[in-house]
Design a protein around this motif. Structure first.
Motif, PDB file in Angstrom:
ATOM      1  N   THR A  86      38.852 -22.717  23.971  1.00  0.00           N
ATOM      2  CA  THR A  86      39.828 -23.676  23.431  1.00  0.00           C
ATOM      3  C   THR A  86      40.964 -23.973  24.404  1.00  0.00           C
ATOM      4  O   THR A  86      41.646 -24.987  24.268  1.00  0.00           O
ATOM      5  CB  THR A  86      40.476 -23.129  22.149  1.00  0.00           C
ATOM      6  N   ILE A 118      44.960 -23.323  16.073  1.00  0.00           N
ATOM      7  CA  ILE A 118      44.897 -24.292  14.974  1.00  0.00           C
ATOM      8  C   ILE A 118      46.173 -24.252  14.145  1.00  0.00           C
ATOM      9  O   ILE A 118      46.606 -25.258  13.582  1.00  0.00           O
ATOM     10  CB  ILE A 118      43.657 -24.018  14.098  1.00  0.00           C
ATOM     11  N   ALA A 170      34.800 -26.809  16.008  1.00  0.00           N
ATOM     12  CA  ALA A 170      34.476 -26.263  14.688  1.00  0.00           C
ATOM     13  C   ALA A 170      33.739 -27.314  13.854  1.00  0.00           C
ATOM     14  O   ALA A 170      32.764 -27.002  13.154  1.00  0.00           O
ATOM     15  CB  ALA A 170      35.743 -25.804  13.977  1.00  0.00           C
ATOM     16  N   VAL A 174      33.942 -20.916  18.372  1.00  0.00           N
ATOM     17  CA  VAL A 174      35.218 -21.294  18.971  1.00  0.00           C
ATOM     18  C   VAL A 174      35.916 -19.993  19.358  1.00  0.00           C
ATOM     19  O   VAL A 174      36.086 -19.105  18.512  1.00  0.00           O
ATOM     20  CB  VAL A 174      36.060 -22.107  17.969  1.00  0.00           C
ATOM     21  N   ASP A 175      36.305 -19.867  20.627  1.00  0.00           N
ATOM     22  CA  ASP A 175      36.742 -18.549  21.112  1.00  0.00           C
ATOM     23  C   ASP A 175      37.992 -18.021  20.422  1.00  0.00           C
ATOM     24  O   ASP A 175      38.204 -16.812  20.340  1.00  0.00           O
ATOM     25  CB  ASP A 175      36.920 -18.554  22.634  1.00  0.00           C
ATOM     26  N   ASP A 176      38.849 -18.915  19.883  1.00  0.00           N
ATOM     27  CA  ASP A 176      40.077 -18.445  19.243  1.00  0.00           C
ATOM     28  C   ASP A 176      40.569 -19.505  18.268  1.00  0.00           C
ATOM     29  O   ASP A 176      40.875 -20.628  18.654  1.00  0.00           O
ATOM     30  CB  ASP A 176      41.155 -18.160  20.295  1.00  0.00           C
ATOM     31  N   ARG A 177      40.639 -19.122  16.985  1.00  0.00           N
ATOM     32  CA  ARG A 177      41.126 -20.065  15.976  1.00  0.00           C
ATOM     33  C   ARG A 177      42.652 -20.116  15.923  1.00  0.00           C
ATOM     34  O   ARG A 177      43.223 -21.005  15.279  1.00  0.00           O
ATOM     35  CB  ARG A 177      40.580 -19.688  14.596  1.00  0.00           C
ATOM     36  N   ALA A 222      39.898 -26.711  19.475  1.00  0.00           N
ATOM     37  CA  ALA A 222      39.353 -25.726  18.541  1.00  0.00           C
ATOM     38  C   ALA A 222      38.763 -26.409  17.312  1.00  0.00           C
ATOM     39  O   ALA A 222      37.626 -26.114  16.894  1.00  0.00           O
ATOM     40  CB  ALA A 222      40.450 -24.738  18.134  1.00  0.00           C
ATOM     41  N   THR A 275      29.509 -20.401  23.026  1.00  0.00           N
ATOM     42  CA  THR A 275      30.920 -20.095  22.782  1.00  0.00           C
ATOM     43  C   THR A 275      31.754 -21.058  23.614  1.00  0.00           C
ATOM     44  O   THR A 275      31.526 -21.213  24.818  1.00  0.00           O
ATOM     45  CB  THR A 275      31.258 -18.643  23.170  1.00  0.00           C
ATOM     46  N   HIS A 309      44.791 -26.685  20.018  1.00  0.00           N
ATOM     47  CA  HIS A 309      44.385 -26.767  18.608  1.00  0.00           C
ATOM     48  C   HIS A 309      43.339 -27.846  18.368  1.00  0.00           C
ATOM     49  O   HIS A 309      42.412 -27.657  17.570  1.00  0.00           O
ATOM     50  CB  HIS A 309      45.614 -27.014  17.725  1.00  0.00           C
TER      51      HIS A 309
END
Length: 449
Positions: A396, A425, A407, A419-422, A403, A393, A400
């Protein structure tokens, strides 16, 4: 930008990537098209505007200072400007979200108007130093009350008439250059910026397009950009090309996933922005330009990309300004290449949305890459085309590009990378996940509302 809970993202693929896609409009051009349209007298129209959170923050700020900005159902944006010198006092703080570009350029606009504005941003933006913009704008007469370290929240009190200056950029920064030129729009006389190292020139191209009197000359290897103030800008119809920074993500994905072949249409290839593609081709990347054309003064082409055996590289640091935002995804390409890549001269990456040198080094190591971090960059020993372990994991840090880079890296890993948080983006590439899915990637994890 605030989110109740992180929304993880994992991309994977069991087959080659294929298809034809378009990336969102160029972020740099989108910001500037809104700002200059808001300073023109009359109606401007913008097609292909990037509708990410950063650009929407610019739109909202210009509305708060008097411009009428409306998005039609057909995606065409219509802007009725207030004229240079006509910005109004905003009633509330200007929320910049995650957008450093919005913040620095708007500080330039406010600096030469009879406006006092407070800039606020999210946790990531509030860590970013603004001193490099405060310095020249203070010389023009604007007053600043920043938070400690020259950070947001920050108040700017503009001066009318502002003092035109001659300013030599201490570091290569298109944002600082643009802030000074935008302040110079409403300053009497001529404001000059001396640029020892060329940076992206969207501001110069667009200012000229709107009718500003702007000259660029090269003297002793330096660019001297001069703008005549108290300008009268004329409304324009702008077609925004696809963002070359955003295009880098599907392009690298196709290069590193065996058997892939994709086309990315309508990519802006301004020479001050296209360094990534020059480097990837030098690494052996099969990237062919098709349908080359000029749109609104900007060179544009479709990119046909095929999976390639990449070679390690040591690019000349002079190319950094033309691809400073693309190094995170280049690091991913280098991690899958044959041999060693030495990437230096990247100090600027430490003051982006995150410290992109350290964050990328930590994340790449976590997914199995061999990386050495140095003060001004990374040294990466590639896998020779073999997949990485993956499985980790990656944090980010609200960035963005971090991330999206991981990905894409996940597509060349034996186990998907989480990715811990999209959510970040959405600042620049809100259609990233569905676009990657259309090329054959599979996404896993909670969906952001």
């Amino acid at each position: 930008m605030s989110h109740a809970a992180p929304s993880p993202l994992r991309l994977s693929t069991s087959r080659p990537l294929s298809g034809t896609v378009r990336v969102p409009g160029d972020k740099s051009i989108s910001h500037r098209s809104l700002m200059l349209s808001a300073l023109a007298v009359g109606e401007s129209r913008v097609e292909g505007l990037l509708e990410g959170e950063d650009v929407l923050a610019t739109a909202q700020a210009m509305r708060a200072m008097g411009a009428s900005i409306v998005r039609g159902e057909d995606g065409l944006w219509t802007i009725h400007g207030v004229g240079v010198g006509g910005l109004l006092q905003p009633e509330a703080a200007l929320d910049m979200g995650n957008s450093g570009t919005s913040t620095r350029l708007l500080m330039g606009l406010v600096a030469s108007h009879a406006v006092t504005a407070t800039f606020v941003g999210d946790a990531s933006l509030s860590k970013r130093p603004m001193g490099r913009v405060i310095d020249p704008l203070s010389k023009m007469g604007a007053e600043f009350i920043p938070s400690p370290g020259g950070r947001l929240p920050l108040m700017v009190r503009g001066l009318v008439p502002a003092v035109p200056i001659e300013y030599r950029l201490p570091v290569a920064s298109a944002q600082v250059k643009s802030a000074v030129l935008l302040a110079g729009l409403n300053a009497p006389g001529i404001t000059r910026v001396i640029e020892p190292v060329p940076t992206r020139d969207h501001s110069e191209r667009m200012l000229r397009g709107f009718g500003a009197e702007l000259t660029v000359e090269e003297v002793g290897g330096e660019r001297i950009i001069a703008i005549t103030g108290e300008a009268e800008l004329k409304p324009q119809h702008i077609v925004v090309p696809g963002d070359p920074s955003s295009a880098g993500f599907p392009v690298v994905a196709a290069l590193i996933v065996p058997g892939s072949e994709i086309v990315v249409e309508n990519v802006g290839l301004n020479p001050t922005r296209a360094g990534l593609y020059e480097v990837l081709r030098a690494m052996g990347g099969d990237i062919v330009l098709e349908n080359e054309r000029t749109v609104g003064g900007e060179p544009v082409a479709d990119l046909r990309v095929k999976a390639s055996s990449l070679q390690g590289i040591e690019p000349d640091p002079s190319i950094v300004p033309s691809m400073v935002d693309e190094f995170p995804i280049l690091f991913v390409a280098c991690a899958l290449a044959h041999g060693r890549s030495t990437l230096r001269g990247l100090e600027e990456l430490r003051v982006k949305e995150s410290d992109r040198i350290t964050v990328m080094a930590e994340g790449l190591r976590a997914i199995g890459a061999t990386v050495e971090e140095v003060e001004d960059g990374l040294i990466i020993d590639g896998t020779g085309g073999e997949t990485l372990a993956g499985g980790a994991t990656v944090a980010t840090h609200l960035d963005h590009r971090i991330a999206m880079s991981f990905a894409v890296a996940s597509l060349a890993c034996r186990q998907p990378v989480t990715v811990d948080d999209r959510a970040p983006i959405a600042t620049s590439f809100p259609i990233f996940v569905p676009m990657m899915e259309s090329l054959g990637a599979e996404s896993h994890g909670a969906v952001v509302a």
